[in-house]
Write a protein that holds these residues in place. Structure first.
Motif, mmCIF file in Angstrom:
data_model
loop_
_atom_site.group_PDB
_atom_site.id
_atom_site.type_symbol
_atom_site.label_atom_id
_atom_site.label_comp_id
_atom_site.label_asym_id
_atom_site.label_seq_id
_atom_site.Cartn_x
_atom_site.Cartn_y
_atom_site.Cartn_z
ATOM 1 N N SER A 53 0.701 -1.025 0.071
ATOM 2 C CA SER A 53 0.079 -0.108 0.076
ATOM 3 C C SER A 53 0.814 1.377 0.151
ATOM 4 O O SER A 53 0.280 2.330 -0.006
ATOM 5 C CB SER A 53 -0.927 0.003 1.280
ATOM 6 O OG SER A 53 -1.736 -1.021 0.868
ATOM 7 N N SER A 59 -0.545 -2.917 -4.851
ATOM 8 C CA SER A 59 -1.502 -3.786 -4.370
ATOM 9 C C SER A 59 -2.564 -3.965 -5.241
ATOM 10 O O SER A 59 -2.721 -3.037 -6.047
ATOM 11 C CB SER A 59 -1.996 -3.345 -3.070
ATOM 12 O OG SER A 59 -2.795 -2.159 -3.219
ATOM 13 N N GLY A 62 -5.109 -1.194 -4.880
ATOM 14 C CA GLY A 62 -4.729 0.055 -5.391
ATOM 15 C C GLY A 62 -4.746 0.256 -6.878
ATOM 16 O O GLY A 62 -5.101 1.130 -7.465
#
Length: 111
Positions: A53, A59, A62
């Motif tokens: 993150s 991620s 994300g």
């Protein structure tokens, strides 16, 4: 130390998918030496799971945020990455402190 290795794995997961990173780590440490509930694996799970993150591309959530909400990489880096990094390192510190307290290392003995 293993704590530093786990921390670096988490930082690397901001750029690289955490699944191959953790799989590579599993090849580095034998389960006979480090059981499945060992502090090493717990810290690697924490670091690899949260380190992604720090950057929006680290991620799956994300990447979904970038696609669905049109969040720009540079906007995220300027507005979120510092806070995510602070939280990442604070989480590691809290885990290590908790582990030291529960193991009795801070009290000079073992529980």
């Amino acid at each position: 130390s293993q704590d530093i290795i786990a921390t670096v794995i988490g930082i690397a997961s901001a750029l690289i998918d955490n699944v191959p990173l953790v799989a590579a780590t599993m090849g580095m440490y034998d389960l006979a030496d480090y059981g499945t509930d060992d502090k090493l694996w717990q810290l690697i799970a924490l670091c690899a799971g949260t380190g992604g993150s720090i950057l929006v591309i680290g991620s799956a959530s994300g990447v979904a945020l970038m696609g669905l909400e049109k969040v720009d990489f540079l906007w995220y880096a300027k507005n979120v990455s510092v806070g995510a990094a602070v939280g990442y390192f604070a989480g590691i510190a809290a885990y290590l402190a908790q582990n030291a307290i529960l193991s009795g290392a801070l009290l000079g003995g073992s529980v």
